[in-house]
Design a protein around this motif. Structure first.
Motif, PDB file in Angstrom:
ATOM      1  N   PRO A   5      -1.565  -0.763   5.356  1.00 23.13           N
ATOM      2  CA  PRO A   5      -0.635  -0.417   4.263  1.00 23.13           C
ATOM      3  C   PRO A   5      -0.064   0.979   4.456  1.00 23.13           C
ATOM      4  N   THR A   6       1.163   1.163   4.051  1.00 21.62           N
ATOM      5  CA  THR A   6       1.864   2.419   4.330  1.00 21.62           C
ATOM      6  C   THR A   6       1.768   3.440   3.195  1.00 21.62           C
ATOM      7  N   VAL A   7       1.237   3.049   2.056  1.00 25.81           N
ATOM      8  CA  VAL A   7       1.162   3.961   0.913  1.00 25.81           C
ATOM      9  C   VAL A   7      -0.117   4.794   1.001  1.00 25.81           C
ATOM     10  N   ALA A   8       0.004   6.090   0.812  1.00 25.63           N
ATOM     11  CA  ALA A   8      -1.163   6.975   0.845  1.00 25.63           C
ATOM     12  C   ALA A   8      -1.902   6.924  -0.488  1.00 25.63           C
ATOM     13  N   THR A   9      -3.233   7.005  -0.416  1.00 25.03           N
ATOM     14  CA  THR A   9      -4.049   7.084  -1.626  1.00 25.03           C
ATOM     15  C   THR A   9      -5.024   8.250  -1.470  1.00 25.03           C
ATOM     16  N   ARG A  10      -5.629   8.618  -2.581  1.00 19.19           N
ATOM     17  CA  ARG A  10      -6.643   9.686  -2.565  1.00 19.19           C
ATOM     18  C   ARG A  10      -7.624   9.462  -3.692  1.00 19.19           C
ATOM     19  N   PRO A  11      -8.797  10.096  -3.630  1.00 21.30           N
ATOM     20  CA  PRO A  11      -9.741   9.996  -4.751  1.00 21.30           C
ATOM     21  C   PRO A  11      -9.136  10.586  -6.020  1.00 21.30           C
ATOM     22  N   ALA A  12      -9.390   9.945  -7.132  1.00 22.10           N
ATOM     23  CA  ALA A  12      -8.914  10.472  -8.415  1.00 22.10           C
ATOM     24  C   ALA A  12      -9.722  11.705  -8.800  1.00 22.10           C
TER      25      ALA A  12
ATOM     26  N   ARG B  97      -9.611   5.582  -7.172  1.00 20.81           N
ATOM     27  CA  ARG B  97      -8.569   6.124  -6.313  1.00 20.81           C
ATOM     28  C   ARG B  97      -7.201   5.951  -6.960  1.00 20.81           C
ATOM     29  N   VAL B  98      -6.272   6.825  -6.573  1.00 20.15           N
ATOM     30  CA  VAL B  98      -4.921   6.788  -7.110  1.00 20.15           C
ATOM     31  C   VAL B  98      -3.912   6.825  -5.970  1.00 20.15           C
ATOM     32  N   ALA B  99      -2.712   6.360  -6.282  1.00 18.57           N
ATOM     33  CA  ALA B  99      -1.557   6.477  -5.386  1.00 18.57           C
ATOM     34  C   ALA B  99      -0.448   7.151  -6.174  1.00 18.57           C
ATOM     35  N   GLU B 100       0.358   7.960  -5.501  1.00 14.53           N
ATOM     36  CA  GLU B 100       1.421   8.684  -6.206  1.00 14.53           C
ATOM     37  C   GLU B 100       2.616   8.892  -5.285  1.00 14.53           C
TER      38      GLU B 100
ATOM     39  N   SER C 234      -8.269   1.251   0.857  1.00 14.81           N
ATOM     40  CA  SER C 234      -8.955   2.544   0.772  1.00 14.81           C
ATOM     41  C   SER C 234     -10.300   2.412   0.070  1.00 14.81           C
ATOM     42  N   LEU C 235     -10.394   1.535  -0.918  1.00 18.41           N
ATOM     43  CA  LEU C 235     -11.685   1.298  -1.565  1.00 18.41           C
ATOM     44  C   LEU C 235     -12.648   0.606  -0.602  1.00 18.41           C
ATOM     45  N   ALA C 236     -12.135  -0.344   0.168  1.00 12.23           N
ATOM     46  CA  ALA C 236     -12.979  -1.062   1.132  1.00 12.23           C
ATOM     47  C   ALA C 236     -13.533  -0.115   2.180  1.00 12.23           C
TER      48      ALA C 236
END
Length: 284
Positions: free
Chosen positions: A141-148, A183-186, A223-225
């Motif tokens: 997947p191309t969308v970046a995520t990070r820990p909330a 996790r969040v995406a923005e 990202s969770l996996a």
């Protein structure tokens, strides 16, 4: 002569009933799910009938209310020795009488669906449960995520209210303690998705899963996996065919379908296109 079961009092449950609720789950062949019971009994209202012989609970259910405009009913269970004697129907009738005209939703197994239809619920949706070890294949997947972080909570609550259609603050503020990952995406405009993975027996359940689009949902799941060695389990709205196909292509197997049912409302509020998976089917 009325059945003695018809005379047993229905009472409100508390967190002190957690072990008895888990025992009842086990009695019916469900996982004990003590972690989930803890959330439901504190964020919602449990109802039950005590075994007259002092051997736990005859029947239980939990109601999670989201303002006066929506309530979710879940974990409707009857002990094996009291099954098919009308006690589950009696408990449901009691709870629905307390809720009055309040819109209500629940997720029904094929076994439970006929009873709920008799109680005035209609099928308005469908979810598919999938489970398995996530094994990435194909393009990432191309969308970046990070820990909330704590600073994300207010934006998460605003986004969730848009997507869910009701205020879930009293439930979602428990997520940082309840979930193992959040996790969040923005993008440049702010938050576009969030997801949690919480422990349930030997699995991690992905939910809620709220995302601007399917690519964002994929990124959050991936990202969770990456943060767990456990199998993932989640319940996806079947209208999200692309996400379901992707999950199955990446190692998750179909387990079951449940009907989304509603009463006093023609369907769930909010924006289903951004609502991919519930926190838990027991709470919506």
């Amino acid at each position: 002569m009325p059945s003695p079961l018809a005379e047993l009092p229905i009472r409100r449950l508390t967190i002190d009933d957690l072990v008895s609720c888990a025992d009842l789950s086990e009695n019916r062949g469900w996982p004990r799910e003590e972690h989930k019971w803890g959330l439901l009994l504190t964020a919602g209202t449990g109802y039950g009938i005590d075994d007259p012989e002092g051997k736990g609970l005859v029947t239980v259910c939990v109601v999670t209310s989201y303002t006066p405009d929506l309530a979710a009913i879940g974990m409707v269970l009857v002990a094996e020795k009291f099954a098919r004697q009308g006690v589950g129907r009696r408990l449901m009738q009691h709870v629905l009488a307390e809720l009055g005209d309040q819109p209500v939703t629940l997720h029904a197994t094929p076994f439970g669906q006929p009873l709920y239809e008799q109680l005035g619920f209609e099928v308005t949706g469908r979810v598919e449960m999938v489970r398995g070890h996530f094994r990435p294949s194909g393009p990432a997947p191309t969308v970046a995520t990070r820990p909330a972080t704590a600073d994300d909570l207010s934006a998460m609550l605003r986004l969730d209210a848009e997507v869910f259609g009701r205020d879930r603050t009293h439930v979602l503020t428990r997520l940082p303690a309840f979930a193992d990952q959040l996790r969040v995406a923005e993008d440049s405009g702010g938050l576009i998705g969030y997801a949690a993975a919480w422990p349930n027996m030997e699995t991690h359940v992905v939910g809620p899963l709220v995302a601007r689009d399917t690519e964002t949902a994929k990124a959050l799941v991936a990202s969770l996996a990456a943060g767990t060695d456990r199998p993932l389990r989640t319940d996806i709205d079947v209208r999200h065919e692309e996400l379901l196909d992707w999950l199955k292509a990446n190692g998750l197997e179909p387990l079951a379908f449940n009907a989304v049912m509603t009463r006093n409302i023609p369907g769930l509020p909010g924006d289903w296109t951004r609502r991919f998976a519930p926190l838990t089917v027991a709470a919506g």
